[in-house]
Design an enzyme around this catalytic site. Sequence first.
Site, PDB file in Angstrom:
ATOM      1  N   HIS A 141      30.347 -26.995  -7.069  1.00 24.39           N
ATOM      2  CA  HIS A 141      30.374 -28.422  -6.724  1.00 24.39           C
ATOM      3  C   HIS A 141      31.421 -29.198  -7.519  1.00 24.39           C
ATOM      4  CE1 HIS A 141      26.921 -28.245  -4.140  1.00 24.39           C
ATOM      5  NE2 HIS A 141      26.089 -27.870  -5.095  1.00 24.39           N
ATOM      6  N   ASP A 178      25.796 -20.108  -1.167  1.00 22.45           N
ATOM      7  CA  ASP A 178      24.836 -21.037  -1.771  1.00 22.45           C
ATOM      8  C   ASP A 178      24.348 -21.988  -0.663  1.00 22.45           C
ATOM      9  OD1 ASP A 178      24.289 -22.335  -4.819  1.00 22.45           O
ATOM     10  OD2 ASP A 178      24.232 -23.790  -3.189  1.00 22.45           O
ATOM     11  N   HIS A 180      23.913 -25.003  -0.670  1.00 22.11           N
ATOM     12  CA  HIS A 180      24.601 -26.290  -0.686  1.00 22.11           C
ATOM     13  C   HIS A 180      26.088 -26.104  -0.411  1.00 22.11           C
ATOM     14  CE1 HIS A 180      21.042 -26.599  -3.441  1.00 22.11           C
ATOM     15  NE2 HIS A 180      20.784 -27.526  -2.531  1.00 22.11           N
ATOM     16  N   ASP A 266      19.776 -20.153  -3.528  1.00 19.11           N
ATOM     17  CA  ASP A 266      18.911 -21.271  -3.146  1.00 19.11           C
ATOM     18  C   ASP A 266      18.696 -21.388  -1.641  1.00 19.11           C
ATOM     19  OD1 ASP A 266      21.573 -21.951  -3.059  1.00 19.11           O
ATOM     20  OD2 ASP A 266      21.408 -23.598  -4.502  1.00 19.11           O
TER      21      ASP A 266
HETATM   22 ZN    ZN Z   1      23.089 -24.697  -4.483  1.00 21.63          ZN
END
Ligand code: ZN
Length: 367
Positions: A141, A178, A180, A266
Amino acid sequence: MTTGFFWDERCFWHGGGNYAGMLPVGGLVQPLDGGLPESPESKRRLKNLMDVTGLSGELAMRGADAATRDDLMAVHPAHYLDEFKALSDAGGGELGRRTPFGPGGYEIAALSAGLAKAALAAVLRGDLTNAYSLSRPPGHHCLPDYPNGFCLLNNIGIAIEAARAAGLAQRFAVLDWDVHHGNGTEAVFYDRADVLTVSLHQDRNYPMDTGAFADRGTGDGTGYNLNIPLPPGTGHSGYLAAMDRLALPAIRDFAPDVLIVACGFDAAANDPLGRMLATAGTFAAMTGEVMALAEDICGGKLVLVHEGGYSETYVPFCGHSVLQTMSGSTIHAPDPFAEVFPLRQPDARFDAFLDDWLAQMQGALAL
Ligand code: ZN
């Protein structure tokens, strides 16, 4: 065949901030023992499980030097690094969004990036068949000058630039599974044609305003970023379909020198920060797929770098299944959640919905 596992105890010592889950404590938000979801336990328990089963004994267990200031400068501007270092030296704090750090946080983040750098270099040099970097804090991120989503430095970006500077490779593909969006890695390479970034993620989870399929890159990088948002509830068969129909063909077409996976866990069925239904078996199957693809297109050169994954009970088993697959070991840690999360939950309506969802992206890409 030797699989490397890069880790350092000090990565488990990163932390900071008085949080209750995602929320800063204050007002009506009661402090919570666990603090931030990005805790060391999921990672430490993965390493412990590998030690207990004996899998660690079949891997090349390695440490690494911290990434150097020059390494970090290839991705992050000096003013950000200076600010980060000064606040870290002063006892820690918060420079972005939900990304606090304690004293020495700068050095631990540089070490986390150093593990990824060393893993990539070792595979590119041919010292190892493939490698896993248990990096913490995570990186995908982190924008060049703005930490967010628990990420303080862009570990994979730093590893790629170091490998390029060392003359080890020219073309890099990053597959981010991931749950996200890999917004940081996307931002680092958005205008570049020599790094393909592909992100499979839950549609509009985090960040809510990035990760759209339409975001394909800019300038020279146009066409070299591929976002594959997936609907909440996507499980084993859906992930494999998205890999087979979209992610893997794009990477095959790109023909990289090495394949790097931003490996978050996740998307697992009980993760507190995702709404997907992947299992340990899903991560093993996806690992098998990227190994086969890497074998076809880049001599098997494959590096996985740890990102998110917040179930302290499930991440160790998901990670163990990935490391078993990468190494070809017979040492198996049975999935204790197997009865709770069966690999395939028959749901004809969802399957038809997902088929149409993927077909629209396939049509747009002419894959
Ligand atoms: Zn994540």
